[in-house]
Enzyme design. Structure first.
Site, PDB file in Angstrom:
ATOM      1  N   CYS A 161     -26.344 -26.725 -10.847  1.00 17.08           N
ATOM      2  CA  CYS A 161     -25.609 -27.888 -11.354  1.00 17.08           C
ATOM      3  C   CYS A 161     -24.965 -28.679 -10.218  1.00 17.08           C
ATOM      4  O   CYS A 161     -24.875 -29.902 -10.277  1.00 17.08           O
ATOM      5  CB  CYS A 161     -24.546 -27.453 -12.361  1.00 17.08           C
TER       6      CYS A 161
ATOM      7  N   CYS B 115     -35.155 -33.599 -26.107  1.00 19.50           N
ATOM      8  CA  CYS B 115     -36.179 -32.775 -25.462  1.00 19.50           C
ATOM      9  C   CYS B 115     -37.414 -33.585 -25.089  1.00 19.50           C
ATOM     10  O   CYS B 115     -37.609 -33.927 -23.940  1.00 19.50           O
ATOM     11  CB  CYS B 115     -36.580 -31.595 -26.356  1.00 19.50           C
TER      12      CYS B 115
ATOM     13  N   CYS C 161     -23.371 -26.398 -16.966  1.00 26.53           N
ATOM     14  CA  CYS C 161     -22.036 -25.802 -16.837  1.00 26.53           C
ATOM     15  C   CYS C 161     -21.193 -26.550 -15.811  1.00 26.53           C
ATOM     16  O   CYS C 161     -19.963 -26.533 -15.866  1.00 26.53           O
ATOM     17  CB  CYS C 161     -22.141 -24.322 -16.470  1.00 26.53           C
TER      18      CYS C 161
ATOM     19  N   CYS D 278     -40.773 -30.049 -32.446  1.00 29.28           N
ATOM     20  CA  CYS D 278     -41.346 -30.109 -31.100  1.00 29.28           C
ATOM     21  C   CYS D 278     -42.532 -29.160 -30.961  1.00 29.28           C
ATOM     22  O   CYS D 278     -42.687 -28.213 -31.747  1.00 29.28           O
ATOM     23  CB  CYS D 278     -40.255 -29.757 -30.085  1.00 29.28           C
TER      24      CYS D 278
ATOM     25  N   CYS E 209     -29.605 -24.910 -15.011  1.00 28.62           N
ATOM     26  CA  CYS E 209     -28.290 -24.264 -15.056  1.00 28.62           C
ATOM     27  C   CYS E 209     -28.424 -22.751 -15.202  1.00 28.62           C
ATOM     28  O   CYS E 209     -29.229 -22.250 -15.998  1.00 28.62           O
ATOM     29  CB  CYS E 209     -27.491 -24.832 -16.226  1.00 28.62           C
TER      30      CYS E 209
ATOM     31  N   GLU F 216     -41.737 -25.341 -30.984  1.00 24.43           N
ATOM     32  CA  GLU F 216     -41.715 -24.660 -32.282  1.00 24.43           C
ATOM     33  C   GLU F 216     -43.122 -24.392 -32.786  1.00 24.43           C
ATOM     34  O   GLU F 216     -43.402 -23.349 -33.379  1.00 24.43           O
ATOM     35  CB  GLU F 216     -40.942 -25.486 -33.315  1.00 24.43           C
ATOM     36  N   MET F 217     -44.037 -25.338 -32.550  1.00 24.41           N
ATOM     37  CA  MET F 217     -45.419 -25.152 -32.990  1.00 24.41           C
ATOM     38  C   MET F 217     -46.048 -23.954 -32.287  1.00 24.41           C
ATOM     39  O   MET F 217     -46.813 -23.186 -32.899  1.00 24.41           O
ATOM     40  CB  MET F 217     -46.225 -26.412 -32.723  1.00 24.41           C
ATOM     41  N   LYS F 218     -45.734 -23.760 -31.010  1.00 20.45           N
ATOM     42  CA  LYS F 218     -46.272 -22.602 -30.282  1.00 20.45           C
ATOM     43  C   LYS F 218     -45.701 -21.306 -30.838  1.00 20.45           C
ATOM     44  O   LYS F 218     -46.400 -20.296 -30.951  1.00 20.45           O
ATOM     45  CB  LYS F 218     -45.956 -22.725 -28.791  1.00 20.45           C
TER      46      LYS F 218
ATOM     47  N   HIS G   9     -34.529 -27.476 -31.664  1.00 24.29           N
ATOM     48  CA  HIS G   9     -33.749 -27.734 -30.445  1.00 24.29           C
ATOM     49  C   HIS G   9     -33.708 -29.212 -30.072  1.00 24.29           C
ATOM     50  O   HIS G   9     -33.074 -29.573 -29.090  1.00 24.29           O
ATOM     51  CB  HIS G   9     -34.331 -26.928 -29.273  1.00 24.29           C
TER      52      HIS G   9
ATOM     53  N   CYS H  54     -22.434 -23.917 -11.434  1.00 23.75           N
ATOM     54  CA  CYS H  54     -23.390 -23.070 -10.713  1.00 23.75           C
ATOM     55  C   CYS H  54     -24.061 -23.857  -9.579  1.00 23.75           C
ATOM     56  O   CYS H  54     -23.932 -25.085  -9.487  1.00 23.75           O
ATOM     57  CB  CYS H  54     -24.443 -22.523 -11.678  1.00 23.75           C
TER      58      CYS H  54
END
Length: 374
Positions: free
Chosen positions: A105, A175, A99, A47, A113, A50-52, A69, A102
Site C-alpha cells: 500500500c 471489479c 489498509c 462476474c 494489500c 463466480e462463473m468459474k 464481489h 503495508c
C-alpha cells in the site's frame, strides 16, 4: 425504522455445495463489529470469477457460502472505530482492500494489500461469520458477499463514492471494468501508436480494449472463439478480431505475420494456461509485454523456456493495478464526468431472485455483464 445494532433479516443467494444452483433464502445479517461496515447492497454484477466457481468442484472454498464481489450500495450502519464512511454514504465494495499501512500500500507501484493474504476471506477478522440461515452459519466470500441484500464488510474494503452515482452502473468499477481497463493503463502502460492483442472478449477483456484505446493504441486485435463478441469489441475500440478456430496456423504465428515482428502488448483475460502461452508467444520477442489478467487455475504450469531470454516480459495484474480505496472514487468521478462509458458492458439486468437465469445467460456467451438489482 432504525436497524442500527439489530440483526437484519433479508434475502440472499446461497451456494450450499459445489456444483449446486443458487438458492434464494432468508438470512440473518448481524450488526457490524469494530472496523466493520454493514451495507445495503443495491446492485451487483455477476462476474466471471463466480462463473468459474460454479463450474468447478475443486476450488478451495468452504460451503455454504454467499458469493458476489462486484457490488455497490449504501452504508446502513458502522462498527466502532469506523471513520471513513457513515450511514447513508454510497459505497463500492472492494475484494482487494487497501489498509494503507503495508509495504504494498505504501509503495507507489503496488496495490496487492497484505491483508488479502493475512485475512480469512470467508470469515471476518474475529474468525466468525455475520451471516446465518436457519441457525446455520454461512461463510462470506472475498470479504464482500454482495449476493445478499445486506452484507458486512471491513472498512478497508469499502470506498465512498459520489452521492449521485448510479449504483446499477458503477458497481462494475468494483471489479470487471477496473481490472481490465487498469491492466492496459497501469500494468502494461500501453503507449500511443502501439499494437495490442486482447485474448478473451468478455467483460474484463472488453475493458482491456477500452483501456488500450484510451491509451492511444493504433491497432487493437481482439481474439476469441465466440464470433458474436466481435461486434461489441469493435464498437469499443478493437480494430480487428480473430477466431483461432478459423485459422490454419496457430494464433501466435498469425499475429506475427500480421504485424511483421509481433505484438507490443498482449493481454490474457480468460484464465487459461494454453491461451496465456499463445499470448506470450505473440509478443515481440525483444520488447513485447504480456499481461496476465485472467485468474489462472491453481497448480497449473506454464512452459516459458526461452520465451523471456530475448527481452519479452510477463507481468501479473490484480485489480488493474489500482489502489482500491484511493483510485475507485476517482474512476467513479470520471464516469460521472462522461470520461468513461460503462453502459456498453451491461447487456442484461435482472433481480436477485433470477440469479440462476443470469448464470445461464453468462454461459451462452451473449451476456457480457448481467447486473443483479437487490
Amino acid at each position: 425504522m432504525n436497524t442500527t445494532g439489530q440483526v437484519i433479516r433479508c434475502k440472499a443467494a446461497i451456494l450450499w455445495k459445489p456444483g449446486a444452483p443458487f438458492s434464494i433464502e432468508e438470512v440473518e445479517v448481524a450488526p457490524p463489529k469494530a472496523k466493520e461496515v454493514r451495507i445495503k447492497v443495491v446492485a451487483t454484477g455477476l462476474c466471471g470469477t463466480e462463473m468459474k466457481i460454479l463450474g468447478s468442484k475443486h476450488l478451495d472454498l468452504l460451503y455454504p457460502t454467499i458469493l458476489g464481489h462486484e457490488g455497490a450500495g449504501i452504508v446502513e450502519s458502522i462498527g466502532e472505530g469506523v471513520s471513513t464512511v457513515k450511514p447513508g454514504d454510497k459505497v463500492i465494495t472492494l475484494f482487494l482492500p487497501q489498509c494503507g499501512e503495508c509495504t504494498s500500500c505504501l509503495n507507489s507501484e503496488g496495490n496487492f494489500c497484505i491483508q488479502v493474504k493475512q485475512s480469512k476471506p470467508q470469515l471476518m477478522s474475529d474468525g466468525t461469520s455475520r451471516f446465518t440461515c436457519n441457525g446455520k452459519s454461512i461463510y462470506h466470500f472475498g470479504n464482500t458477499s454482495t449476493f445478499s441484500e445486506y452484507t458486512v464488510i471491513k472498512e478497508i474494503s469499502v470506498a465512498k463514492i459520489d452521492a449521485v452515482a448510479p449504483l446499477d452502473k458503477v458497481c462494475l468499477i468494483s471489479c470487471g471494468f477496473s481490472t481490465g481497463f487498469g491492466a492496459a493503463i497501469n500494468t502494461a502502460k500501453v503507449t500511443p501508436g502501439s499494437t495490442c492483442a486482447v485474448f478473451g472478449l468478455g467483460g474484463v477483456g472488453l475493458s482491456v480494449v477500452m483501456g488500450c484505446k484510451a491509451a492511444g493504441a493504433a491497432r487493437i486485435i481482439g481474439v476469441d472463439v465466440n464470433k458474436e463478441k466481435f461486434k461489441k469489441a469493435q464498437e469499443l475500440g478493437a480494430t480487428e478480431c480473430l477466431n483461432p478456430l478459423d485459422l490454419k496456423k496457430p494464433i501466435q504465428e498469425v499475429l506475427f505475420d500480421m504485424t511483421d515482428s509481433g505484438i507490443d502488448f498482449c493481454f490474457e483475460a480468460i484464465g487459461n494456461l494454453d491461451t496465456l502461452a499463445a499470448a506470450l508467444a505473440s509478443c515481440n520477442e525483444s520488447y513485447g509485454v504480456c499481461v496476465v489478467v485472467g485468474v489462472l487455475p491453481a497448480g497449473g504450469q506454464l512452459n516459458i523456456s526461452g520465451q523471456l531470454f530475448s527481452g519479452r516480459s510477463l507481468k501479473g495484474s490484480v485489480f488493474g493495478g489500482w489502489k482500491s480505496r484511493e483510485h475507485i472514487p476517482k474512476l467513479v468521478a470520471d464516469y460521472m464526468a462522461e470520461k468513461l462509458n460503462l453502459d456498453p458492458l451491461i447487456t442484461h439486468t435482472l433481480s436477485l431472485d433470477k440469479i440462476n437465469e443470469a448464470v445461464e445467460l453468462m454461459k451462452t456467451g451473449k451476456c457480457i455483464r448481467c447486473i443483479l438489482i437487490l
